[in-house]
Design a protein around this motif. Structure first.
Motif, PDB file in Angstrom:
ATOM      1  N   ILE A 135       8.802  -4.334  -9.301  1.00 28.13           N
ATOM      2  CA  ILE A 135       8.311  -4.205 -10.680  1.00 28.13           C
ATOM      3  C   ILE A 135       7.530  -2.904 -10.840  1.00 28.13           C
ATOM      4  O   ILE A 135       7.672  -2.194 -11.852  1.00 28.13           O
ATOM      5  CB  ILE A 135       7.441  -5.414 -11.065  1.00 28.13           C
ATOM      6  CG1 ILE A 135       8.276  -6.698 -11.061  1.00 28.13           C
ATOM      7  CG2 ILE A 135       6.799  -5.209 -12.434  1.00 28.13           C
ATOM      8  CD1 ILE A 135       7.458  -7.953 -11.214  1.00 28.13           C
ATOM      9  N   MET A 136       6.722  -2.563  -9.866  1.00 30.77           N
ATOM     10  CA  MET A 136       5.976  -1.303  -9.908  1.00 30.77           C
ATOM     11  C   MET A 136       6.928  -0.114  -9.989  1.00 30.77           C
ATOM     12  O   MET A 136       6.694   0.850 -10.726  1.00 30.77           O
ATOM     13  CB  MET A 136       5.069  -1.194  -8.676  1.00 30.77           C
ATOM     14  CG  MET A 136       3.989  -2.272  -8.636  1.00 30.77           C
ATOM     15  SD  MET A 136       3.159  -2.431  -7.030  1.00 30.77           S
ATOM     16  CE  MET A 136       2.090  -0.995  -7.058  1.00 30.77           C
ATOM     17  N   GLN A 137       8.031  -0.208  -9.249  1.00 30.26           N
ATOM     18  CA  GLN A 137       9.029   0.866  -9.277  1.00 30.26           C
ATOM     19  C   GLN A 137       9.766   0.895 -10.608  1.00 30.26           C
ATOM     20  O   GLN A 137      10.075   1.982 -11.138  1.00 30.26           O
ATOM     21  CB  GLN A 137      10.008   0.675  -8.112  1.00 30.26           C
ATOM     22  CG  GLN A 137       9.364   0.869  -6.747  1.00 30.26           C
ATOM     23  CD  GLN A 137      10.261   0.467  -5.595  1.00 30.26           C
ATOM     24  OE1 GLN A 137      11.306  -0.180  -5.794  1.00 30.26           O
ATOM     25  NE2 GLN A 137       9.889   0.821  -4.368  1.00 30.26           N
ATOM     26  N   VAL A 159       5.860 -10.039  -2.210  1.00 32.77           N
ATOM     27  CA  VAL A 159       5.400  -8.654  -2.248  1.00 32.77           C
ATOM     28  C   VAL A 159       6.551  -7.730  -2.627  1.00 32.77           C
ATOM     29  O   VAL A 159       6.377  -6.765  -3.379  1.00 32.77           O
ATOM     30  CB  VAL A 159       4.789  -8.246  -0.893  1.00 32.77           C
ATOM     31  CG1 VAL A 159       4.262  -6.811  -0.948  1.00 32.77           C
ATOM     32  CG2 VAL A 159       3.663  -9.202  -0.508  1.00 32.77           C
ATOM     33  N   GLN A 160       7.743  -8.042  -2.145  1.00 35.45           N
ATOM     34  CA  GLN A 160       8.916  -7.239  -2.500  1.00 35.45           C
ATOM     35  C   GLN A 160       9.188  -7.293  -3.991  1.00 35.45           C
ATOM     36  O   GLN A 160       9.536  -6.271  -4.609  1.00 35.45           O
ATOM     37  CB  GLN A 160      10.134  -7.740  -1.712  1.00 35.45           C
ATOM     38  CG  GLN A 160      10.051  -7.474  -0.221  1.00 35.45           C
ATOM     39  CD  GLN A 160      11.118  -8.200   0.588  1.00 35.45           C
ATOM     40  OE1 GLN A 160      11.621  -9.250   0.160  1.00 35.45           O
ATOM     41  NE2 GLN A 160      11.450  -7.674   1.760  1.00 35.45           N
ATOM     42  N   TYR A 208       0.824  -1.218   0.000  1.00 36.39           N
ATOM     43  CA  TYR A 208       0.000   0.000   0.000  1.00 36.39           C
ATOM     44  C   TYR A 208       0.856   1.266   0.000  1.00 36.39           C
ATOM     45  O   TYR A 208       0.468   2.274  -0.617  1.00 36.39           O
ATOM     46  CB  TYR A 208      -0.955  -0.016   1.187  1.00 36.39           C
ATOM     47  CG  TYR A 208      -2.160  -0.903   0.988  1.00 36.39           C
ATOM     48  CD1 TYR A 208      -3.029  -0.708  -0.090  1.00 36.39           C
ATOM     49  CD2 TYR A 208      -2.438  -1.942   1.868  1.00 36.39           C
ATOM     50  CE1 TYR A 208      -4.140  -1.525  -0.281  1.00 36.39           C
ATOM     51  CE2 TYR A 208      -3.545  -2.764   1.692  1.00 36.39           C
ATOM     52  CZ  TYR A 208      -4.399  -2.553   0.618  1.00 36.39           C
ATOM     53  OH  TYR A 208      -5.495  -3.362   0.427  1.00 36.39           O
ATOM     54  N   ASN A 209       2.001   1.229   0.661  1.00 37.91           N
ATOM     55  CA  ASN A 209       2.901   2.389   0.621  1.00 37.91           C
ATOM     56  C   ASN A 209       3.350   2.668  -0.809  1.00 37.91           C
ATOM     57  O   ASN A 209       3.449   3.835  -1.238  1.00 37.91           O
ATOM     58  CB  ASN A 209       4.127   2.154   1.513  1.00 37.91           C
ATOM     59  CG  ASN A 209       3.822   2.351   2.982  1.00 37.91           C
ATOM     60  OD1 ASN A 209       2.777   2.895   3.332  1.00 37.91           O
ATOM     61  ND2 ASN A 209       4.724   1.916   3.852  1.00 37.91           N
ATOM     62  N   GLU A 210       3.602   1.607  -1.569  1.00 38.54           N
ATOM     63  CA  GLU A 210       4.015   1.790  -2.962  1.00 38.54           C
ATOM     64  C   GLU A 210       2.858   2.293  -3.821  1.00 38.54           C
ATOM     65  O   GLU A 210       3.040   3.169  -4.678  1.00 38.54           O
ATOM     66  CB  GLU A 210       4.572   0.485  -3.529  1.00 38.54           C
ATOM     67  CG  GLU A 210       5.065   0.576  -4.972  1.00 38.54           C
ATOM     68  CD  GLU A 210       6.198   1.584  -5.161  1.00 38.54           C
ATOM     69  OE1 GLU A 210       6.351   2.086  -6.298  1.00 38.54           O
ATOM     70  OE2 GLU A 210       6.925   1.879  -4.183  1.00 38.54           O
ATOM     71  N   GLU A 262      -3.120   3.353  -8.556  1.00 34.90           N
ATOM     72  CA  GLU A 262      -4.175   3.949  -7.734  1.00 34.90           C
ATOM     73  C   GLU A 262      -4.994   2.842  -7.078  1.00 34.90           C
ATOM     74  O   GLU A 262      -5.411   1.893  -7.738  1.00 34.90           O
ATOM     75  CB  GLU A 262      -5.090   4.827  -8.596  1.00 34.90           C
ATOM     76  CG  GLU A 262      -6.180   5.538  -7.816  1.00 34.90           C
ATOM     77  CD  GLU A 262      -7.018   6.435  -8.706  1.00 34.90           C
ATOM     78  OE1 GLU A 262      -7.772   7.242  -8.169  1.00 34.90           O
ATOM     79  OE2 GLU A 262      -6.908   6.324  -9.957  1.00 34.90           O
ATOM     80  N   GLY A 263      -5.192   2.961  -5.783  1.00 33.02           N
ATOM     81  CA  GLY A 263      -5.973   1.968  -5.053  1.00 33.02           C
ATOM     82  C   GLY A 263      -7.456   2.093  -5.337  1.00 33.02           C
ATOM     83  O   GLY A 263      -7.956   3.175  -5.670  1.00 33.02           O
TER      84      GLY A 263
END
Length: 355
Positions: A347-349, A341-342, A270-272, A280-281
């Motif tokens: 990948i998102m980064q 999760v890491q 969620y922080n990411e 976007e959540g």
């Protein structure tokens, strides 16, 4: 390549559980017989059933407190009907927070009056309603603790004098609660406990026997209690795997330990989502976010193909959102390691840096 399994259900299971259950299919308890071909009334399997029920009550802190554990079939979907058959005499109160609670309401209305105390349906279930009033003359109050499709989760449960019923299919055994507040808890095993095919029901015996209708034997909790979950042939393999998973959780240190790990996983993702402008959540209120199922979308459609390809190349499985919602859904059940999760966050980064 290692797979990172974010599947919403059937869920990821501990590798040690998978190994032991696979061995049992070939040779159960050194009997040279398969677990799935022995009698469900044999000493070896009766011991499995009793151990599974005992572990469930132990984890919830409900041993010797007037509760019974049952392993039934039909999924949570059958419990929508069984709950009403056994407890609904005149009127029941329901909180509508997602697809599954919506279905539970539909089934209950077949048997009596249903008061929908609050609903987030008109807002596409993107929050958990608050400050609702539960009618004191209702036979029970029903809620769904975690909503897998939309990614919301109840963080608090109401204080009420009437029986509190909860569908905990997708977050049972994931966090500490005062489970003695509940008169009935049910959970399909396939979300956080085992494979599809069995459903755990935890019921306070004192709430039974208060409806005037005749209850069909297969739908009668009292019959299943009397027959010790053996009224019909139980789902032998799912019960066994659920027992192994509950034992794995106990060996890990129980719910208090897994809750800390689950909080770490949820906080990391969620922080990411909050930091990264490309994501976007789905849930409007952060306090309503599920720690089991994080739902989100990518804000730039042109980058979706690249993101999906990187997910595939990194061995990430099961991240697609439910067909009714779209987007992405990261299901972070008990057995999902923090490492997975890491990898997702990295990948998102990476997608952000390449944009």
């Amino acid at each position: 390549m290692k797979k990172h399994n974010f599947s919403a259900g059937p869920c990821i299971l501990p590798q040690s559980v998978l190994q032991k259950s696979a061995e049992a299919v070939l040779n159960f308890n050194n009997s040279n017989l398969s677990l799935i071909e022995i009698s469900h009334r044999s000493k070896d399997f009766v011991e499995v059933m009793e151990t599974a029920k005992s572990l469930a009550l132990e984890h919830l802190g409900l041993q010797n407190k007037g509760y019974q554990a049952l392993f039934l079939q039909g999924g949570a979907s059958l419990q929508f009907l069984m709950t009403a058959f056994n407890l609904l005499e005149n009127k029941a109160a329901y909180l509508n927070t997602g697809t599954w609670s919506d279905k539970a309401i539909k089934e209950a209305r077949l048997l009596g009056d249903v008061v929908e105390v609050a609903s987030s349906k008109n807002d596409n279930f993107n929050f958990i309603p608050k400050n609702y009033t539960i009618p004191s003359d209702a036979d029970y109050f029903h809620c769904t603790s975690n909503n897998t499709i939309y990614g919301s989760q109840m963080q608090d449960f109401p204080e009420t004098e009437i029986p509190l019923i909860c569908d905990m299919s997708s977050d049972i055994f994931s966090r500490q609660l005062d489970f003695s507040k509940f008169s009935l808890i049910y959970a399909g095993a396939q979300k956080n406990m085992g494979p599809a095919g069995t459903t755990l029901v935890i019921i306070k015996e004192a709430v039974l026997g208060k409806v005037s209708r005749t209850i069909p034997s297969m739908l009668n909790y009292k019959v299943h209690i009397e027959k010790e979950s053996m009224f019909n042939t139980p789902a032998v393999f799912p019960v066994y795997v659920s027992m192994l998973t509950l034992q794995w959780l106990k060996d890990l240190g129980g719910i208090s330990v897994i809750e800390k790990i689950n909080n770490q996983k949820a906080e990391l993702l969620y922080n990411e989502i909050d930091r990264n402008p490309l994501f976007e959540g789905f849930i409007a209120n952060k306090e309503d976010r599920s720690k089991m199922n994080a739902t989100f979308t990518i804000t730039n459609d042109e980058l979706k193909a690249s993101f999906d390809e990187q997910l595939k190349q990194s061995g990430i499985n099961g991240l697609n959102g439910h067909r009714s919602v779209g987007g992405y859904r990261a299901s972070m059940y008990n057995a999902l390691p923090l490492e997975s999760v890491q990898v997702l966050v990295s990948i998102m980064q990476a997608v952000e840096k390449g944009a």
